[in-house]
Design an enzyme around this catalytic site. Structure first.
Site, PDB file in Angstrom:
ATOM      1  N   ALA A  14       0.833  -1.211   0.000  1.00 36.58           N
ATOM      2  CA  ALA A  14       0.000   0.000   0.000  1.00 36.58           C
ATOM      3  C   ALA A  14       0.860   1.251   0.000  1.00 36.58           C
ATOM      4  O   ALA A  14       1.969   1.273   0.541  1.00 36.58           O
ATOM      5  CB  ALA A  14      -0.918  -0.007   1.219  1.00 36.58           C
ATOM      6  N   GLY A  63       0.895  -5.626   0.719  1.00 32.90           N
ATOM      7  CA  GLY A  63      -0.037  -5.765  -0.388  1.00 32.90           C
ATOM      8  C   GLY A  63       0.605  -6.248  -1.668  1.00 32.90           C
ATOM      9  O   GLY A  63      -0.062  -6.850  -2.514  1.00 32.90           O
ATOM     10  N   GLU A  98       0.606  -9.854  -1.312  1.00 28.86           N
ATOM     11  CA  GLU A  98      -0.787 -10.306  -1.403  1.00 28.86           C
ATOM     12  C   GLU A  98      -1.255 -10.378  -2.856  1.00 28.86           C
ATOM     13  O   GLU A  98      -2.031 -11.266  -3.212  1.00 28.86           O
ATOM     14  CB  GLU A  98      -1.688  -9.389  -0.584  1.00 28.86           C
ATOM     15  CG  GLU A  98      -1.522  -9.604   0.917  1.00 28.86           C
ATOM     16  CD  GLU A  98      -2.305  -8.611   1.741  1.00 28.86           C
ATOM     17  OE1 GLU A  98      -3.098  -9.056   2.588  1.00 28.86           O
ATOM     18  OE2 GLU A  98      -2.130  -7.389   1.545  1.00 28.86           O
ATOM     19  N   GLU A 140       2.573  -6.069   7.937  1.00 27.89           N
ATOM     20  CA  GLU A 140       1.577  -5.069   8.314  1.00 27.89           C
ATOM     21  C   GLU A 140       1.482  -4.815   9.815  1.00 27.89           C
ATOM     22  O   GLU A 140       1.233  -3.680  10.237  1.00 27.89           O
ATOM     23  CB  GLU A 140       0.196  -5.472   7.766  1.00 27.89           C
ATOM     24  CG  GLU A 140       0.011  -5.222   6.271  1.00 27.89           C
ATOM     25  CD  GLU A 140       0.469  -6.383   5.417  1.00 27.89           C
ATOM     26  OE1 GLU A 140       0.137  -6.405   4.216  1.00 27.89           O
ATOM     27  OE2 GLU A 140       1.185  -7.270   5.927  1.00 27.89           O
TER      28      GLU A 140
END
Length: 275
Positions: A81, A126, A129, A149
């Site tokens: 992110a 992310g 991910e 995270e």
């Protein structure tokens, strides 16, 4: 294709979605390119929106047999992110942004054709991910993956808490998520965090080559097999076999099945009708 897509240059095989996402076609293989190199492909709201739009277009294209997720940055697949943007958002803005972010990750996860991630350098948070959302991960020896995270006060929110344990088991996933540690390529391969570890600088070529081998098979069969694999996860054996039977019935009377059997008996390459 989606309204916010535009052709790039004179190459009709390449299409841009917003500023940061490109789709390139290599015959039946689509290359979904993360193209925000100035930010190491950090996923901003704009980039997430474009990624969702690109995935929607790919999902609607029956000519795509395999999708490969790649990066234009030399030292990173995706660092996750965009924390600079996140730092500027109010609580209300973050709530409004959440569906856009989720749509990017679920867009990759729900692509109906097989997907391969080509990972080099950093694939963190992310970014990892997005790779986890693919069916297979090819990583070169420079790759560093992880879900850090909790070190910044949040949790993996792009599917990591659900996808990682499906890859490596609940206890291994818990250890990796709770410690927020980064894992280099050799260990990542040994732990099953990635599927293939290849020489530095070859992840894209190797992933495209793997996609080409996959794409030689029936597009109807590939999509049905993926559906059975995905829907059967977490079910007991009896329920999983029902999922498999439904997928089998969806292909048993298809044109691809008829062509595949004919090609086998005639000792020739199949010419898949894709239906």
């Amino acid at each position: 294709m989606a309204e916010d897509a535009e052709l790039v240059g004179a190459d009709a095989g390449e299409q841009r979605f917003g500023e940061f996402v490109v789709v390139r076609r290599h015959g039946p293989v689509a290359e979904l390119v993360l193209d925000r190199p100035k930010a190491m492909n950090a996923v901003s709201t704009e980039m997430a929106r474009s990624l969702g739009a690109a995935c929607a277009a790919l999902a609607a294209d029956p000519g795509v047999r395999v999708t490969v997720l790649t990066s234009t940055h030399a030292r990173a697949f995706c660092v996750g992110a965009d924390l600079k943007e996140r730092n500027s958002l109010s609580d209300a803005e973050l709530v409004r942004q959440r569906p856009t972010a989720r749509a990017a990750y679920t867009g990759v996860l729900e692509l109906p054709m097989p997907t391969v991630a080509a990972v080099h350098g950093y694939a963190l948070g992310g970014g990892y991910e997005l790779a986890l959302a693919c069916d297979l991960i090819v990583a070169d020896r420079t790759a560093v993956v992880g879900l850090p995270e909790v070190s910044v006060g949040v949790i993996p929110g792009g599917g990591g808490t659900q996808l990682l344990p499906r890859r490596v088991g609940a206890a291994r996933a818990a250890e990796l998520i709770f410690t927020a540690r980064r894992v280099e390529a050799a260990e990542a391969g040994a732990l099953g965090l990635v599927d293939h570890v290849v020489d530095a600088g070859t992840d894209r070529d190797e992933a495209l080559a793997l996609a080409g081998r996959i794409a030689a098979n029936s597009p109807v069969g590939l999509r049905a097999a993926k559906r059975a694999l995905r829907l059967g996860q977490g079910l007991d054996l009896r329920a999983g076999l029902e999922v498999e039977d439904a997928a089998w019935r969806s292909v048993a009377f298809s044109g691809d099945r008829a062509e595949g059997v004919a090609a086998f008996n005639e000792k020739r390459a199949a010419r898949w009708p894709g239906e």
